[in-house]
Scaffold this active site. Structure first.
Site, mmCIF file in Angstrom:
data_model
loop_
_atom_site.group_PDB
_atom_site.id
_atom_site.type_symbol
_atom_site.label_atom_id
_atom_site.label_comp_id
_atom_site.label_asym_id
_atom_site.label_seq_id
_atom_site.Cartn_x
_atom_site.Cartn_y
_atom_site.Cartn_z
ATOM 1 N N ASN A 18 -7.176 4.616 9.420
ATOM 2 C CA ASN A 18 -6.669 3.380 10.014
ATOM 3 C C ASN A 18 -6.677 3.386 11.527
ATOM 4 O OD1 ASN A 18 -4.675 5.348 8.943
ATOM 5 N ND2 ASN A 18 -3.239 4.194 10.217
ATOM 6 N N GLY B 136 0.823 -1.204 0.000
ATOM 7 C CA GLY B 136 0.000 0.000 0.000
ATOM 8 C C GLY B 136 0.859 1.256 0.000
ATOM 9 N N CYS C 104 2.783 5.061 18.047
ATOM 10 C CA CYS C 104 2.564 4.284 16.833
ATOM 11 C C CYS C 104 3.834 3.553 16.466
ATOM 12 C CB CYS C 104 2.118 5.204 15.704
ATOM 13 S SG CYS C 104 1.639 4.340 14.231
ATOM 14 N N HIS D 41 -2.670 -7.461 2.573
ATOM 15 C CA HIS D 41 -2.594 -8.003 3.939
ATOM 16 C C HIS D 41 -3.588 -7.349 4.898
ATOM 17 C CE1 HIS D 41 -0.159 -4.925 6.282
ATOM 18 N NE2 HIS D 41 0.129 -4.517 5.069
HETATM 19 C C1 LIG Z 1 -1.541 -0.261 6.274
HETATM 20 C C2 LIG Z 1 -1.829 1.033 5.598
HETATM 21 C C3 LIG Z 1 -0.973 1.524 4.595
HETATM 22 C C4 LIG Z 1 0.309 0.845 4.216
HETATM 23 O O1 LIG Z 1 0.102 -0.369 3.569
HETATM 24 P P1 LIG Z 1 1.344 -1.403 3.486
HETATM 25 O O2 LIG Z 1 0.887 -2.454 2.554
HETATM 26 O O3 LIG Z 1 1.512 -1.918 4.887
HETATM 27 O O4 LIG Z 1 2.508 -0.642 3.011
HETATM 28 C C5 LIG Z 1 -1.311 2.709 3.963
HETATM 29 N N1 LIG Z 1 -2.433 3.359 4.285
HETATM 30 C C6 LIG Z 1 -3.290 2.919 5.229
HETATM 31 C C7 LIG Z 1 -4.533 3.682 5.523
HETATM 32 C C8 LIG Z 1 -3.012 1.742 5.919
HETATM 33 O O5 LIG Z 1 -3.834 1.305 6.863
#
Ligand SMILES: *Cc1c(COP(=O)(O)O)cnc(C)c1O
Length: 390
Positions: free
Chosen positions: A151, A71, A325, A201
């Site tokens: 998140n 992400g 965090c 994930h």
């Molecule tokens: C977990 C997360 C990410 C990062 O994703 P990864 O695959 O862990 O790099 C980005 N944005 C939000 C809102 C997330 O919850």
């Protein structure tokens, strides 16, 4: 001891059905998807199928899907790519002050490299309005990036309304939908989303694989340079098994999304009601109704989030707090501060995020342990004694 995993916003377990579909690609089907021989073609078929599964889930076209490493990479690709490729269109970016660091740190980098960034403030529920976005758009605005759902506190943003405003104003609209994909319905066409980031994930798929939806007509440069994979938009040999897992996980999540959301919302409400009934002086963080079905976040006043986490962990419960965090940092989370929480209340926050595997018994166990934890920590808290003796 009972073990309860309530940190699904950090990552989720790999669904057994997903692993099963990945297995052949970790064993027999090991060809390189770019190779023209039968070994390569078999591997490519897996990637193609995953692309179809994901495109269908988002209501996108096949050539609008780019597989990435995570992400974070998807978010980086959008911000850096738009800033570079569409420089002549403008250098102003609009985002919010509660985005994931994958967005915020990239924006800070771009500010050092000639971009202007507006960080829209959220209200006490963690919400921005389409009106705020509209008022912030200027002649030199090139991109709006607003997360689909937060998140930490689970607030769901008015994405369709923001998409409409951006379309009317002719400004690109990106959403970091990492927390939302697989949990709430998403239609990139109906919502006028130009670009969208997601990560496997976070919906019971494997780690280390993400994707980016980029609407037809938008060209982003690849920041990973090399081969011509993903139609020249993301170099590097495909993570075949991971991509197959992403496809399987999104199909699984979408096949029973409504029922899952109903079940999850019921469990979430049971947890919220239990906490509010059993523990005095708690404050819900995030929006009460416009909220992810799996997110619970409370400040438990007069005690420290870190101490709560330690005691939960001693009782087999995995949760997370908004106070540190990244361990080692004592600053409260930027999200909780942006909601207007005073430092001492932000420090006492605990996030509990449910998964497909969470049960009612898990929820009741967590309520029980959290209640005892709050009582024990408060018995040692001079702040709390001051409060109850008032
Ligand atoms: C977990 C997360 C990410 C990062 O994703 P990864 O695959 O862990 O790099 C980005 N944005 C939000 C809102 C997330 O919850």
């Amino acid at each position: 001891m009972r073990r309860v995993y309530m940190d699904n916003a950090a990552t989720t377990s790999l669904a057994p059905e997903v692993l099963e579909q990945m297995m052949p690609y970790l064993t027999n089907i090991y060809g390189n998807p770019s190779s023209v021989h039968s070994f390569g073609r078999e591997a490519k078929a897996g990637v193609d199928k995953a692309r179809q599964q994901l495109a269908k889930a988002l209501n996108a076209e096949l050539d609008e899907i780019i597989f990435t490493g995570c992400g974070t990479e998807s978010d980086n690709t959008v911000l850096l790519g738009v800033a570079e490729r569409y420089k002549s269109k403008g250098n102003h970016i609009i985002t919010t002050n509660i985005e994931h660091h994958a967005i915020l740190h990239t924006c800070e980098y771009l500010e050092k490299h000639g971009c202007e960034v507006t960080y829209l403030p959220v209200d006490e529920n963690g919400m921005v309005t389409a009106e705020q976005v509209k008022n912030a758009i200027r002649d030199n605005t090139v991109l709006v990036s607003v997360m689909f759902a937060n998140n930490e506190v689970g607030t769901i943003m008015p994405i369709a309304e923001i998409g409409k405003v951006c379309k009317e104003k002719g400004v690109f609209f990106h959403t970091d939908a990492v927390q939302a994909v697989g949990h709430v319905p998403i239609d990139v066409k109906a919502m006028n989303i130009d670009m969208l980031s997601l990560s496997a994930h976070k919906f019971h798929g494997p780690k280390g694989v993400g994707a980016l939806y980029v609407r037809r007509g938008i060209r982003l440069p690849s920041h990973i340079m090399g081969g011509a994979q993903e139609r020249g938009r993301r170099a590097g040999t495909e993570n075949t098994a991971g991509i197959v897992g992403l496809g399987a996980a999104i199909e699984l999540a979408c096949s029973n999304m409504e029922e899952n959301a109903r079940r999850m919302t019921a469990l979430r409400n049971r947890l919220m009601e239990g906490i509010e009934r059993e523990i005095p002086y708690v404050k819900l963080n995030g929006h009460r109704t416009e909220r992810l079905p799996n997110n619970v976040n409370y400040s438990i006043k007069f005690i420290e989030g870190e101490s709560i986490l330690l005691m939960l962990d001693m009782n087999g419960i995995a949760a997370s707090s908004g106070s540190a965090c990244t361990s080692g940092s004592l600053d409260p989370s930027h999200v909780l501060l942006a909601l207007g929480l005073p430092h001492e209340i932000a420090h006492g926050s605990v996030r509990l995020t449910l998964g497909d595997d969470t049960t009612e018994e898990d929820v009741d166990y967590v309520i029980d342990v959290l209640k005892k934890t709050a009582e024990r920590l408060r018995a040692m808290s001079p702040l709390y004694k001051g409060q109850i003796n008032k």
